[in-house]
Design a protein around this motif. Sequence first.
Motif, PDB file in Angstrom:
ATOM      1  N   MET A  55       9.274  -2.776  -8.113  1.00 25.97           N
ATOM      2  CA  MET A  55      10.102  -3.923  -7.020  1.00 25.97           C
ATOM      3  C   MET A  55      10.457  -3.342  -5.555  1.00 25.97           C
ATOM      4  O   MET A  55      10.628  -4.027  -4.566  1.00 25.97           O
ATOM      5  N   LEU A  56       9.704  -2.252  -5.085  1.00 26.53           N
ATOM      6  CA  LEU A  56       9.740  -2.340  -3.591  1.00 26.53           C
ATOM      7  C   LEU A  56       9.480  -3.446  -2.750  1.00 26.53           C
ATOM      8  O   LEU A  56       9.878  -3.492  -1.776  1.00 26.53           O
ATOM      9  N   PRO A  57       8.027  -3.265  -2.500  1.00 23.36           N
ATOM     10  CA  PRO A  57       7.764  -4.540  -1.772  1.00 23.36           C
ATOM     11  C   PRO A  57       8.604  -5.508  -2.065  1.00 23.36           C
ATOM     12  O   PRO A  57       8.378  -6.277  -0.779  1.00 23.36           O
ATOM     13  N   ALA A  58       8.295  -6.149  -3.239  1.00 21.35           N
ATOM     14  CA  ALA A  58       9.089  -7.578  -3.195  1.00 21.35           C
ATOM     15  C   ALA A  58      10.631  -7.700  -2.678  1.00 21.35           C
ATOM     16  O   ALA A  58      11.145  -8.197  -2.051  1.00 21.35           O
ATOM     17  N   LEU A  59      11.003  -6.195  -2.512  1.00 17.90           N
ATOM     18  CA  LEU A  59      12.524  -5.607  -2.174  1.00 17.90           C
ATOM     19  C   LEU A  59      12.455  -6.181  -0.234  1.00 17.90           C
ATOM     20  O   LEU A  59      12.835  -6.843   0.275  1.00 17.90           O
ATOM     21  N   VAL A  60      11.638  -5.785  -0.158  1.00 13.99           N
ATOM     22  CA  VAL A  60      11.413  -5.627   1.795  1.00 13.99           C
ATOM     23  C   VAL A  60      10.616  -6.755   1.869  1.00 13.99           C
ATOM     24  O   VAL A  60      11.666  -7.651   2.634  1.00 13.99           O
ATOM     25  N   ALA A  61      10.162  -7.553   1.237  1.00 16.13           N
ATOM     26  CA  ALA A  61       9.191  -8.879   1.611  1.00 16.13           C
ATOM     27  C   ALA A  61      10.643  -9.488   1.595  1.00 16.13           C
ATOM     28  O   ALA A  61      11.192 -10.741   2.497  1.00 16.13           O
TER      29      ALA A  61
ATOM     30  N   ALA B 251       0.992  -0.820   0.183  1.00 18.78           N
ATOM     31  CA  ALA B 251      -0.018  -0.075   0.208  1.00 18.78           C
ATOM     32  C   ALA B 251       1.028   1.463  -0.401  1.00 18.78           C
ATOM     33  O   ALA B 251       1.171   1.951  -0.709  1.00 18.78           O
ATOM     34  N   ALA B 252       1.563   1.344   0.723  1.00 16.43           N
ATOM     35  CA  ALA B 252       2.583   2.731   1.040  1.00 16.43           C
ATOM     36  C   ALA B 252       3.843   2.496  -0.479  1.00 16.43           C
ATOM     37  O   ALA B 252       3.358   3.693  -0.831  1.00 16.43           O
ATOM     38  N   ALA B 253       3.597   1.686  -0.672  1.00 15.78           N
ATOM     39  CA  ALA B 253       4.472   1.602  -2.498  1.00 15.78           C
ATOM     40  C   ALA B 253       3.495   1.786  -3.641  1.00 15.78           C
ATOM     41  O   ALA B 253       4.222   3.007  -4.180  1.00 15.78           O
ATOM     42  N   ALA B 254       1.966   1.540  -3.136  1.00 12.17           N
ATOM     43  CA  ALA B 254       1.279   2.505  -4.359  1.00 12.17           C
ATOM     44  C   ALA B 254       1.242   3.797  -4.137  1.00 12.17           C
ATOM     45  O   ALA B 254       1.657   4.663  -5.016  1.00 12.17           O
ATOM     46  N   ALA B 255       0.830   3.912  -2.634  1.00 11.02           N
ATOM     47  CA  ALA B 255       1.260   5.355  -2.615  1.00 11.02           C
ATOM     48  C   ALA B 255       2.342   6.524  -3.297  1.00 11.02           C
ATOM     49  O   ALA B 255       2.457   7.706  -3.886  1.00 11.02           O
ATOM     50  N   VAL B 256       3.658   5.748  -3.055  1.00 10.04           N
ATOM     51  CA  VAL B 256       4.487   6.274  -3.576  1.00 10.04           C
ATOM     52  C   VAL B 256       4.536   6.116  -4.801  1.00 10.04           C
ATOM     53  O   VAL B 256       4.887   7.224  -5.449  1.00 10.04           O
ATOM     54  N   ILE B 257       4.391   5.493  -5.614  1.00  6.87           N
ATOM     55  CA  ILE B 257       3.574   5.662  -6.860  1.00  6.87           C
ATOM     56  C   ILE B 257       3.358   6.654  -7.994  1.00  6.87           C
ATOM     57  O   ILE B 257       3.282   7.651  -8.690  1.00  6.87           O
ATOM     58  N   ALA B 258       2.093   6.854  -7.287  1.00 10.37           N
ATOM     59  CA  ALA B 258       1.175   7.505  -7.203  1.00 10.37           C
ATOM     60  C   ALA B 258       1.101   9.027  -7.171  1.00 10.37           C
ATOM     61  O   ALA B 258       0.839   9.920  -7.851  1.00 10.37           O
ATOM     62  N   ILE B 259       2.289   9.344  -5.748  1.00  9.74           N
ATOM     63  CA  ILE B 259       3.014  10.338  -5.564  1.00  9.74           C
ATOM     64  C   ILE B 259       3.375  11.273  -6.830  1.00  9.74           C
ATOM     65  O   ILE B 259       3.611  12.385  -7.348  1.00  9.74           O
ATOM     66  N   THR B 260       4.705  10.403  -6.911  1.00 10.80           N
ATOM     67  CA  THR B 260       5.620  10.615  -7.528  1.00 10.80           C
ATOM     68  C   THR B 260       5.377  10.708  -9.686  1.00 10.80           C
ATOM     69  O   THR B 260       5.837  11.491 -10.071  1.00 10.80           O
TER      70      THR B 260
ATOM     71  N   MET C  46      -0.643  14.584  -1.995  1.00 13.09           N
ATOM     72  CA  MET C  46      -0.501  13.394  -0.963  1.00 13.09           C
ATOM     73  C   MET C  46      -0.957  12.562  -0.400  1.00 13.09           C
ATOM     74  O   MET C  46      -0.838  11.839  -0.963  1.00 13.09           O
ATOM     75  N   VAL C  47      -1.912  14.095  -0.134  1.00 11.56           N
ATOM     76  CA  VAL C  47      -2.348  12.852   1.464  1.00 11.56           C
ATOM     77  C   VAL C  47      -3.940  11.920   0.750  1.00 11.56           C
ATOM     78  O   VAL C  47      -4.050  10.691   0.686  1.00 11.56           O
ATOM     79  N   ARG C  48      -4.375  12.480  -0.774  1.00 15.00           N
ATOM     80  CA  ARG C  48      -5.229  11.940  -1.136  1.00 15.00           C
ATOM     81  C   ARG C  48      -4.735  10.948  -1.710  1.00 15.00           C
ATOM     82  O   ARG C  48      -5.224   9.909  -2.003  1.00 15.00           O
ATOM     83  N   ALA C  49      -3.807  10.633  -2.694  1.00 17.43           N
ATOM     84  CA  ALA C  49      -2.609   9.578  -2.856  1.00 17.43           C
ATOM     85  C   ALA C  49      -2.597   8.430  -1.882  1.00 17.43           C
ATOM     86  O   ALA C  49      -2.932   7.111  -2.586  1.00 17.43           O
ATOM     87  N   CYS C  50      -2.719   8.854  -0.464  1.00 17.65           N
ATOM     88  CA  CYS C  50      -1.865   8.368   0.449  1.00 17.65           C
ATOM     89  C   CYS C  50      -3.531   7.220   0.810  1.00 17.65           C
ATOM     90  O   CYS C  50      -3.707   5.607   1.399  1.00 17.65           O
TER      91      CYS C  50
END
Lengths: 457, 457
Positions: free
Chosen positions: B347-353, B233-242, B295-299
Amino acid sequence: MTSSSADPSTLARQLPAGVLVTDPDILAGYRHDRAFDPDAAVPLAVVRATSTADVQTALRWAHENRVPVVPRGAGTSLSGGSGGLAGGIVLSTEKMRDITIDPATRTAVAGPGLLNAEVKAAAADHGLWYPPDPSSFEICSIGGNAATNAGGLCCVKYGVTSDYVLGLEVVLADGTAVRLGGPRLKDVAGLSLTKLFVGSEGTLGVITEVTLRLIPPQPPASTMVATFGSVEAAAAAVIAITATLRPAMLEFMDRTTINAVEDALRMDLDRGAEAMLIARSDAPGPAAAHEIEVMVRACRDAGAHDVFDTADPDEGEAFTAARRMAIPAVERLGSLLLEDVGVPLPMLPALVAGVAEIADLNAVTVAVIAHAGDGNTHPLIVYDPADEKMTERAHVAFGQIMDLAIDLGGTITGEHGVGRLKKPWLPAQVGPDVMALTRLIKNALDPRSILNPGAVL
Amino acid sequence: MTSSSADPSTLARQLPAGVLVTDPDILAGYRHDRAFDPDAAVPLAVVRATSTADVQTALRWAHENRVPVVPRGAGTSLSGGSGGLAGGIVLSTEKMRDITIDPATRTAVAGPGLLNAEVKAAAADHGLWYPPDPSSFEICSIGGNAATNAGGLCCVKYGVTSDYVLGLEVVLADGTAVRLGGPRLKDVAGLSLTKLFVGSEGTLGVITEVTLRLIPPQPPASTMVATFGSVEAAAAAVIAITATLRPAMLEFMDRTTINAVEDALRMDLDRGAEAMLIARSDAPGPAAAHEIEVMVRACRDAGAHDVFDTADPDEGEAFTAARRMAIPAVERLGSLLLEDVGVPLPMLPALVAGVAEIADLNAVTVAVIAHAGDGNTHPLIVYDPADEKMTERAHVAFGQIMDLAIDLGGTITGEHGVGRLKKPWLPAQVGPDVMALTRLIKNALDPRSILNPGAVL
């Protein structure tokens, strides 16, 4: 350095049908780039590569046979970096035109033959923006942009091509293909080889793929136009503006240019002004109005005659178009030798004054436009090619302006590259030790000196 | 490669008094950098250069006598790039600390020994800003920043060190000093040698002066903090924000880090959250509120549990401080092996996992923080150095995390450099052809391999 007794038909047999061209009518079109260097020659053959493999095949053959290779994108070099060589081949990447956009990583992977405008359009289809905008963006290739580290109007805020190249595929002199960098926004693993190849003007390898950073789209811009009674006043305004904020564009035209543009466009420009600035802010929302206000005040404080501003993008675009029109407008006065000298900003008045002296001395007209926020100027030397003596004087002026830029602590080229036209002045700018260092790297990577011989070095 | 039977007293006599140090108590302080590589050794001598001439003298002597030289700024390398070598000298630039700011050209000319924070302060005295901000900015040197192409928190919007280095003075292996680039915002004359030396980690030359681009000051920033039930979820927010805007900061902390920071600071962070994002906007005026809203909305759209925002710089600074506190906070749990791997954002979630799996497998704790907007992560491997087996497992995990990053199309180092610690993994990332190309350049510039041997290559 290199010589060729090799028969290109031996190369033709190793390439897909039609990739190697020897038809004289077609070859003639690969003699010149947009520098129209009279010393450029019709090449032995043109390889219109369709793949990295084609580029590798051509370079392996050239390396083995010690045949000079001029890499070429769209052939829009203004410094003679992609003109043909007698006995050499031109290796064109114009047919390598794939592009993939990845919105999640905000990257594009593009073939070198794609035009800059096509990269911008493909990015825009995904709601993203590729900023670098050479004035030739509709006709220049992204591979050529990377090879010359091309600039443009928005660089003052958004940086140059090098700032957007995250990765390259490059074929080295012996035909080895290497992948440098990639779609990673930060990557310091190993030497900065991607950055070394950007701006190497085809002397170290042939770029066969470019991975580009894209950014969110540019907000609509507001525009400010100011005229001045002296170049000094305009330069003072530029320094005051850039110390405070980062304009999205900050362009300069001198009196000769203003009059040439007014002749062409009849848009009621002030023919009596010595200098004109055109600036844009693309700060989001109401911040643009604030930035424009700051720039207007800086111009007034510097003694501007007239200051005009507009938040209407179309009205603003008319002035940007006027600036983009400058080169074609001045070209109506005669043929052009196009300079690309840069100086530290406080030296801008000294440069413009020195250019005027050089123009007088050689009895040629020189119009000056500049990406003023970067200190990157384009003195345009006007001459009549039918007049042999004037042509000679124009070339003398061309060298004197580069000498002047070097004396002022500047550069002979801010964004067009050294190519063949400016090569004689490079040692005076960088000195013998940097030339020696450059040769060490060149010799290590291209020991047979087949890659774009005569350009840069 | 290199060996030393040379007597440093022959060098001492060529240097000003006190520049060459052989006092064992002082030498001991130059064994380690902040990577605390156990293989680092007390050097033969330390040269604390006071001038470019001192650096030239030292390198001429080392070149002649084939003595290994480790260039060193403030010794804060996290990858073991500036640790001592047995039989070698450490060439420290810590005493070369001049700085000149030119507000008109918005450039600084700085000695390599000046700290990053001192460069920022000197620029601020002239109303200007030097953006790159490694977390160690108060203790790391600008020369080291240039040598490693250091990053930081604001890079997601403002770019890395390389984007700000306009020129360098570099002393080559044989003692020749060259000036590359200079205070010109655009300059494409010759190869991009400045960019090649940035990030070369002392393997090609020793940086003795840096010319930096400065920009107008950063407006006060607004801050947003969001917590998430999953890394995805956090990674999806990052992608939406950037994809929409360029935040001035976009940082990530995982659950382990959040808890370590909360233990240290007691600021009521959500201990149950799997991920936390801290983002800032420094858009001018009211535009910041708009960016924060986006950014708030994306999160929220990505399923954030809690979202908080503030336009108060002090309140926002508390969260930035929490992020900066992450490494010291995790360090309370044990000694750290600090990773610097980067991956394409999706790939951030895959890396963290994958990192969590590696932690389990090796029975070590790994906390993950990230400059999320860049995909540049710092998994922090916690271990007890008194526990030999655990130390071994931690080092196994260190390698496995780099292997994982490479498998995910990432990099082993986003901003810390390869140094000695990550050298074994470089070939797997870049491949044999890029290694060969790197060696061609290294051999051309440092044929006796005296410059930082064992680092990078």
